[in-house]
Motif scaffolding. Structure first.
Motif, PDB file in Angstrom:
ATOM      1  N   VAL A  89       0.808  -1.293   0.099  1.00  0.00           N
ATOM      2  CA  VAL A  89       0.098   0.063   0.021  1.00  0.00           C
ATOM      3  C   VAL A  89       0.849   1.206  -0.073  1.00  0.00           C
ATOM      4  N   GLY A 104      -3.199   3.994  -1.845  1.00  0.00           N
ATOM      5  CA  GLY A 104      -4.206   3.438  -1.305  1.00  0.00           C
ATOM      6  C   GLY A 104      -4.467   3.537   0.107  1.00  0.00           C
ATOM      7  N   THR A 164      -7.170   3.741   3.811  1.00  0.00           N
ATOM      8  CA  THR A 164      -8.595   3.855   4.157  1.00  0.00           C
ATOM      9  C   THR A 164      -9.028   5.384   3.506  1.00  0.00           C
ATOM     10  N   PRO A 168      -7.756   7.320   0.755  1.00  0.00           N
ATOM     11  CA  PRO A 168      -6.936   7.050  -0.627  1.00  0.00           C
ATOM     12  C   PRO A 168      -5.478   7.911  -0.455  1.00  0.00           C
ATOM     13  N   ILE A 221      -6.394   1.971  -8.142  1.00  0.00           N
ATOM     14  CA  ILE A 221      -6.624   1.654  -6.826  1.00  0.00           C
ATOM     15  C   ILE A 221      -7.938   1.436  -6.806  1.00  0.00           C
ATOM     16  N   SER A 222      -8.333   0.223  -6.842  1.00  0.00           N
ATOM     17  CA  SER A 222      -9.928  -0.185  -6.291  1.00  0.00           C
ATOM     18  C   SER A 222     -10.253  -0.718  -5.301  1.00  0.00           C
ATOM     19  N   ARG A 223     -11.158  -0.029  -4.444  1.00  0.00           N
ATOM     20  CA  ARG A 223     -11.492  -0.568  -3.092  1.00  0.00           C
ATOM     21  C   ARG A 223     -13.130  -0.527  -3.160  1.00  0.00           C
ATOM     22  N   ASN A 228     -12.456   4.321  -5.949  1.00  0.00           N
ATOM     23  CA  ASN A 228     -11.581   3.933  -7.132  1.00  0.00           C
ATOM     24  C   ASN A 228     -10.958   5.140  -7.570  1.00  0.00           C
TER      25      ASN A 228
END
Length: 515
Positions: free
Chosen positions: A281, A286, A288, A290, A330-332, A336
């Motif tokens: 990370v 990224g 919590t 970004p 970065i996709s969470r 995104n």
């Protein structure tokens, strides 16, 4: 009474305008809506203390706060200032006639002083795009935000200053930054210079080729041979940043909160050197909330990875896609974001676990199997993305003490700039291609096609030195750069020969021979 103020939320490198609505009626309750997280809700405690210490009474009333658009999560302490001003205006302590003309961001201390926030530059860009008359930021962020023209940027010390500003009881002047003058003044000021490096001419040549073509490079050599020293001087020979690149780089550092105080623009190419204990990370970005990682902080500059095999395999492998695409997505579950990461990768490593394989002054205690396992920590697909492999030996003290200072960075940089200009003209009709390292397979056939003699040399080298097939395109790209440095329109056999010499780790017998 209903009052509205404007601020901004930063997601990735983009800012979104957030409207804060405060309504005060009779009662004694507080209502929050609009996806405000705990750090935003805590702002009420800071605002209460700031009001008390500045001599204002926090209203005893039913206060409803809405943060629109309500479908975007609001995080961080930058909403303190617009919330405080909206509450004061709704309580008739601040004239609300000009509130809609200004965007404001800032964190409040308990004494009412403003603390710096992240992302002032993208917020200023958004404020100008939304045609606000001005932007109010903490004093520590004013130079960063003031590089954006066509908008008045005010740097304030405390909440009291802003109250006076809107009530018209005190006059404040916007900050003006001569962006171009500051940018060009600082472009050639480097603390490290290649003139400090004694010897190592072959390695300096390899670094010059890497800088001229934007190639990734790895140095292999024993401890104390000067790998880190040479890498730290690479930015001093890279072409200067353009103003567009500088703004883009500054924006990334602004979002990450890494911009040095009293800095308006980053005018030199960044050099990032993460420790080998770095996590995935931290490297790619990224979290919590970004944030850009080290690869994005190195955008338009250099990412130096010292002792590359010491990084975990999983961390190294995440570099593969950014090196190819020059962007990281970065996709969470909750977001995104996409960050740019066009950087030069410069890596260094020991040739074996003990570090002295092939060193004439030390005895290596590693077996060929240990050496091979050590080398295998760097995967073939990752090594495939590194154009230049350069072996380096420590300079003996007897020679080191006699040598004259090396060639200064300014002289090397002139040659690099000339080569880059040739490439800019060559690729002017290709979007997103700026240097030889970015060439596609089709472009290689167009601009780096070897003649018959060079092709025979390349075929012989691949057979005799056991070079892998993946080395072919890398050799052609590097040869094209060497030809540009020499001012040659065609790639010749001498350029191919030098480029072949930069593929040491592709040799099948590397771990079984002496350097």
């Amino acid at each position: 009474m209903l009052v509205k103020t404007c601020c901004a939320a930063v997601m990735g490198l983009e800012a979104t305008t957030v409207t804060i609505e405060v309504n005060i009626t009779r009662g004694n309750n507080l209502h929050f809506s609009g996806l405000a997280d705990i750090s935003v809700r805590e702002s009420i405690d800071r605002i209460r203390a700031a009001f008390s210490n500045l001599g204002f009474r926090y209203p005893t009333a039913d206060i409803t706060i809405n943060m629109a658009p309500a479908d975007i999560k609001k995080e961080g302490s930058g909403y303190d200032l617009p919330l405080a001003i909206a509450i004061l205006a709704a309580d008739n302590k601040v004239d609300y006639g000009r509130l809609n003309d200004f965007m404001m961001v800032g964190e409040l201390g308990l004494d009412g002083r403003l603390q710096p926030i992240r992302g002032a530059l993208p917020i200023a860009i958004k404020a100008r795009a939304e045609k606000f008359r001005g932007l109010i930021v903490p004093q520590q962020n004013v130079r960063e935000a003031a590089v954006v023209n066509n908008i008045d940027v005010y740097g304030m010390e405390s909440l009291l200053d802003i109250i006076h500003f809107f009530n018209g009881s005190q006059t404040f002047e916007p900050v003006f930054i001569d962006t171009r003058r500051e940018f060009y003044e600082q472009q050639s000021q480097f603390d490290a210079d290649f003139a400090d490096v004694r010897g190592q001419e072959s390695v300096k040549r390899a670094l010059e080729v890497a800088a001229a073509g934007g190639h990734n490079l790895i140095m292999i050599g024993p401890p104390g041979s000067g790998k880190s020293m040479l890498a730290k001087r690479l930015p001093s020979i890279l072409p200067p940043l353009s103003l567009h690149e500088s703004l883009e780089t500054t924006q990334i550092h602004s979002v990450a909160g890494k911009l040095p105080r009293d800095t308006s623009l980053i005018s030199q190419r960044p050099f990032r050197s993460p420790h080998h204990t770095i996590s995935q990370v931290a490297l790619v970005g990224g979290g919590t909330n970004p944030q850009p990682g080290e690869i994005s902080l190195a955008h338009n500059g250099v990412l130096f990875i010292d002792e590359m095999p010491e990084l975990s395999r999983s961390v190294l492998e995440v570099l593969r896609q950014p090196l190819e695409d020059r962007t990281i997505s970065i996709s969470r579950a909750k977001y995104n974001v996409q960050y740019p990461c066009s950087f030069m990768l410069i890596a260094s490593m020991n040739p074996c676990p003990c570090g002295y394989y092939g060193d004439p002054t030390h005895h290596c205690v590693c077996t060929p199997g240990q050496i091979q396992r050590y080398m295998n920590k760097i995967s073939g697909p990752l090594l495939d993305r590194i154009d230049i492999h350069c072996e380096i030996q420590a300079v003996p003290f007897a020679e080191l003490s006699k040598m004259q200072p090396g060639e200064p960075s300014a002289s090397i940089r002139e040659r690099v700039i000339r080569a880059r200009k040739i490439q800019e003209e060559r690729f002017s009709s290709f979007r997103g291609i700026h240097c030889n390292a970015m060439m596609t397979e089709k472009m290689l056939h167009q601009f780096a096609e070897p003649d018959a003699q060079s092709l025979d040399m390349l075929r012989m080298a691949m057979e005799r030195l056991k070079l892998s097939a993946r080395a072919y395109t890398r050799i052609l790209k590097v040869a094209r750069t060497i030809a540009d440095l020499a001012g040659s329109e065609k790639v010749q056999s001498t350029h191919i020969a030098e480029a072949i010499g930069y593929r040491n780790l592709d040799r099948g017998d590397w771990a079984e021979r002496g350097i």
